[in-house]
Design an enzyme around this catalytic site. Structure first.
Site, PDB file in Angstrom:
ATOM      1  N   GLU A 276      38.099  34.094  35.152  1.00  0.00           N
ATOM      2  CA  GLU A 276      37.526  35.423  35.380  1.00  0.00           C
ATOM      3  C   GLU A 276      36.950  36.014  34.097  1.00  0.00           C
ATOM      4  O   GLU A 276      37.145  37.188  33.790  1.00  0.00           O
ATOM      5  CB  GLU A 276      38.583  36.358  35.973  1.00  0.00           C
ATOM      6  CG  GLU A 276      39.121  35.872  37.304  1.00  0.00           C
ATOM      7  CD  GLU A 276      40.011  36.882  38.028  1.00  0.00           C
ATOM      8  OE1 GLU A 276      40.760  37.603  37.363  1.00  0.00           O
ATOM      9  OE2 GLU A 276      39.922  36.927  39.273  1.00  0.00           O
ATOM     10  N   ASP A 350      45.074  33.646  45.559  1.00  0.00           N
ATOM     11  CA  ASP A 350      45.354  34.802  44.716  1.00  0.00           C
ATOM     12  C   ASP A 350      46.217  35.851  45.402  1.00  0.00           C
ATOM     13  O   ASP A 350      45.684  36.867  45.848  1.00  0.00           O
ATOM     14  CB  ASP A 350      44.022  35.455  44.294  1.00  0.00           C
ATOM     15  CG  ASP A 350      44.225  36.589  43.331  1.00  0.00           C
ATOM     16  OD1 ASP A 350      45.343  36.754  42.837  1.00  0.00           O
ATOM     17  OD2 ASP A 350      43.252  37.315  43.070  1.00  0.00           O
ATOM     18  N   GLU A 378      48.918  44.205  45.268  1.00  0.00           N
ATOM     19  CA  GLU A 378      47.469  44.270  45.089  1.00  0.00           C
ATOM     20  C   GLU A 378      46.707  44.199  46.411  1.00  0.00           C
ATOM     21  O   GLU A 378      45.779  44.963  46.630  1.00  0.00           O
ATOM     22  CB  GLU A 378      47.021  43.132  44.164  1.00  0.00           C
ATOM     23  CG  GLU A 378      45.523  43.058  43.986  1.00  0.00           C
ATOM     24  CD  GLU A 378      45.089  41.954  43.026  1.00  0.00           C
ATOM     25  OE1 GLU A 378      45.947  41.292  42.441  1.00  0.00           O
ATOM     26  OE2 GLU A 378      43.865  41.790  42.862  1.00  0.00           O
TER      27      GLU A 378
HETATM   28  C1  LIG Z   1      44.945  40.528  35.956  1.00  0.00           C
HETATM   29  O1  LIG Z   1      43.800  40.150  36.652  1.00  0.00           O
HETATM   30  C2  LIG Z   1      43.951  39.891  38.000  1.00  0.00           C
HETATM   31  C3  LIG Z   1      42.918  40.662  38.813  1.00  0.00           C
HETATM   32  O2  LIG Z   1      43.043  42.033  38.663  1.00  0.00           O
HETATM   33  C4  LIG Z   1      43.118  40.298  40.241  1.00  0.00           C
HETATM   34  O3  LIG Z   1      42.235  40.967  41.079  1.00  0.00           O
HETATM   35  C5  LIG Z   1      42.905  38.820  40.330  1.00  0.00           C
HETATM   36  O4  LIG Z   1      42.771  38.419  41.537  1.00  0.00           O
HETATM   37  O5  LIG Z   1      43.946  38.181  39.626  1.00  0.00           O
HETATM   38  C6  LIG Z   1      43.789  38.399  38.275  1.00  0.00           C
HETATM   39  C7  LIG Z   1      44.790  37.565  37.534  1.00  0.00           C
HETATM   40  O6  LIG Z   1      45.825  37.265  38.090  1.00  0.00           O
HETATM   41  O7  LIG Z   1      44.518  37.195  36.400  1.00  0.00           O
END
Ligand SMILES: CO[C@H]1[C@H](O)[C@@H](O)[C@H](O)O[C@@H]1C(=O)O
Length: 689
Positions: A276, A350, A378
């Site tokens: 990411e 995720d 989340e």
């Molecule tokens: C901390 O970042 C998070 C991010 O906010 C979340 O939306 C994502 O899916 O996972 C990431 C991760 O786990 O690194």
């Protein structure tokens, strides 16, 4: 705010005869309290007994003997403490005396909390015998907290860590945080977000870290940080962060040595690399092992370790995101330093409301895994929806990887027993903030509690843990316990049903991740809802069998066999692995479309029922907490309806089939849901400041 006390309330025991019997079993305390930890343990015991039973003068029992095996009053009992290790404890009876014994003061502290838990949950003391030590050595919270005090993906207020005032002012509530963590056996905390920049590694911030570490140490909590891979460039003035570059190696070695001058028992790092948009070794043509080993080698002389995250997927999309971590990490097995653990989320996508276990568990015999769970919700309603997560974690822990034959569960991979690993860890992404009750939703605390308990002993059931937490948090009245337990235990299935049932996933609204967005196309498949549900006139679901992405092929043959056909796989994972016609006949005999609609509806109905169950407890629970949960359940019901209506309205555009009897058709046309962009959420918790 009554919730501030969490599960450590120590209210007087209401049942008079029980209180009397406890008082006649527990007399004065005999303990030697020289270390800070032992002092904390003794103070906790006094506070707990005082609250639950009244002051010492009221207690008429024999002396309660508390201490380590080398203390005289314990040594003379000749107890066998050899199986307890560094952190375990023994609660037992020796003739008339009750005993809390351990090998270390830390073990005594855990024993004290466990002893008080016996009373809080009103268990008998007659044949008291509890002997336990943790199955996993490192039990950590991961805070996704930024130095500016915003928290990624949590809604329970700002970060509890006040970087502005530290190290000058040490908030008294840091002790309460550490105490709560210690009460459930959490022994580590990662203070910073995995997406953080490198600032925390500057000396001015290391001083602040040291102040926190000093505060947490007597509670047995080690401090860890996230390491931004590009730190040598960002704060070190180097031109590269290439892990094989001698100047980079020297920079990290110096930096790590420096950290240990501030925090002599620093635990180590969690690293999010090449994921990411985060920098990582691949930015320099190196691999994850080369990156992790750079840090690991510098930490090793001090006893620290690296949790290198397997949550990797980057801008260059190579294959079904489900497959990427497995592809990258299995190739590197055997190349990691012994003090590296791969930190792996429970599932391969995720933190979805439900995921099949991650295929990496069991697939790296040479490298241990830190199981990463999400305590914060989340994709499950943030701190607004009542969702008890332990049943979901239990599902992962008990899943069989078949890595060394049947019974090679994820839990046993993580606790090191499948491959004989010494380094064992489990991490939970924290759901707490500076809300007065820590977690926002009063029921959110059950997840903090359950995480700690399961990390200590993954064989505890989610039901046992719910029972403990409910009694400690809301009292032992039978109707209160029965009602809340039922609500908790069904709540996870409920959120799955009204949001992403039957194996659907990643169909949330982007950004805030709070509401539905199955129509969303974000321009890259690994972020796009339509890619994951793949709905069309032909049906719905992601074909991950050999005819599709073959992510299924990453699992053991036994798993492939079970999950390989729509007939043999459990319904709960069906659309995760299979793309099926709308009229596909389910095990229930219903068509897939009808089953989908009915499942969404049952999720909504269950939330309505939870509201009624909760109403029935009015007067049995203090007004403040009752009102808060009641209000939140109303919102949860609206949200659940919205989720169901939005998804059904959208899927209906493809299925074109009537809604089955018993299902309320969406109230509005699809456009209504699409235009409801922010969905009552002011900004999104993923925002970076
Ligand atoms: C901390 O970042 C998070 C991010 O906010 C979340 O939306 C994502 O899916 O996972 C990431 C991760 O786990 O690194």
């Amino acid at each position: 705010e009554d919730g501030y006390r969490l599960w450590l309330r120590y209210e007087p025991i209401a049942d008079a005869s029980l209180a009397k019997s406890y008082r006649s079993s527990i007399g004065p305390i005999e303990a030697v309290a020289t270390s800070d930890t032992a002092k904390i343990a003794l103070a906790e015991l006094e506070r707990g007994l005082e609250g639950l039973l009244g002051g010492e003068l009221k207690r008429t029992g024999a002396t309660l003997l508390v201490g380590t095996g080398d203390a005289k009053h314990i040594a003379k009992l000749k107890l066998d403490l050899s199986g307890l290790g560094e952190e375990g404890y023994l609660l037992t009876r020796h003739k008339k005396n009750l005993v809390i014994a351990a090998n270390t003061d830390q073990g005594v502290l855990y024993g004290v909390f466990a002893f008080l838990r016996q009373l809080q949950t009103q268990r008998p003391l007659e044949n008291l015998h509890v002997e336990t030590s943790p199955k996993v050595d490192h039990r950590l919270l991961n805070h996704w907290d930024n130095l500016t005090r915003t928290v990624e993906r949590s809604m329970a207020g700002a970060s509890i860590f006040n970087w502005f005032d530290l190290p000058y002012y040490v908030e008294p509530y840091y002790h309460d945080y550490a105490r709560a963590c210690a009460s459930v056996g959490i022994n580590g905390t990662v203070l910073t977000n995995v997406n953080s920049n490198a600032t925390v590694l500057r000396p001015q911030f290391l001083e602040k870290v040291a102040a926190l570490a000093d505060t947490f140490r007597p509670y047995g909590i080690q401090v860890y940080l996230t390491a931004r891979f590009s730190a040598p460039v960002e704060i070190g003035g180097l031109e590269t962060a290439d892990p094989l570059d001698p100047a980079v190696i020297e920079w990290w070695t110096d930096k790590i040595n420096e950290i240990y001058t501030y925090v002599p028992d620093f635990g180590g790092f969690v690293v999010k690399a090449n994921s990411e948009g985060q920098p990582g070794p691949q930015s320099y043509g190196r691999d994850h092992a080369e990156g992790a080993n750079l840090l690991a080698r510098a930490l090793a002389p001090h006893g620290g370790f690296v949790m290198w995250r397997a949550f990797v997927y980057d801008f260059e999309i190579k294959e079904d995101r489900h497959k990427q971590a497995y592809t990258e990490f299995t190739q590197l097995d055997g190349q990691f330093e012994p003090n590296v653990s791969i930190q792996t989320k429970n599932g391969a996508i995720d933190f979805m409301p439900r995921e099949p276990f991650h295929p990496l568990f069991g697939a790296t015999p040479e490298t241990p895994h830190t199981l990463e769970l999400q305590i914060t919700q989340e994709y499950m309603g943030g701190d607004i929806h009542l969702v008890y997560l332990a049943p979901m974690w239990e599902e992962t822990l008990e899943a069989d990887t078949f890595a060394r034959g049947a019974g090679s569960t994820v839990a046993k991979v993580v606790d090191g027993s499948v491959f004989g690993h010494e380094l064992t860890a489990i991490a939970g992404v924290a759901n707490i903030g500076n809300e007065r009750n820590w977690t926002g939703h009063p029921m959110g605390a059950s997840n903090w509690y359950a995480f700690g308990r399961l990390a200590w002993d993954h064989q505890l059931s989610s039901q046992e843990i719910a029972d403990e937490w409910t009694r400690m948090t809301f009292g032992n009245a039978p109707d209160v316990v029965a009602t809340i337990e039922e609500m908790l235990l069904e709540s996870h299935q409920t959120v799955v049903d009204y949001s992403m049932p039957l194996g659907l996933h990643h169909i949330m609204y982007p950004g805030h991740h709070y509401g539905p967005g199955p129509w969303h196309d974000q321009g890259r498949p690994d972020w796009t809802s339509t890619y994951y549900h793949n709905a069309s006139e032909d049906g719905i679901g992601f074909d991950r069998t050999a005819t599709g992405s073959d992510a299924l092929g990453q699992y053991a043959p036994e798993v492939v066999e079970k999950w390989g056909t729509p007939e043999s796989i459990e319904d709960k994972y069906l659309l995760w692995f299979h793309h099926l016609d709308w009229d596909y006949e389910m095990k229930s005999g219903k068509t897939l479309w009808n089953e989908l609609c009915l499942t969404y509806q049952s999720g909504v109905d269950r939330v309505a029922e939870m509201g009624q169950q909760w109403d029935s407890l009015q007067g049995s629970i203090d007004a403040q907490r009752h009102a808060r949960v009641a209000a939140l359940l109303k919102r949860q019901l609206e949200d659940a309806k919205f989720y169901k209506d939005a998804c059904l309205a959208y899927f209906h555009t493809f299925s074109q089939r009537p809604y089955p009897a018993g299902v309320n058709a969406p109230e509005y046309p699809l456009e209504h849901y699409k235009n409801f962009e922010l969905y009552h959420v002011p900004g999104h918790p993923g925002e970076q400041w």
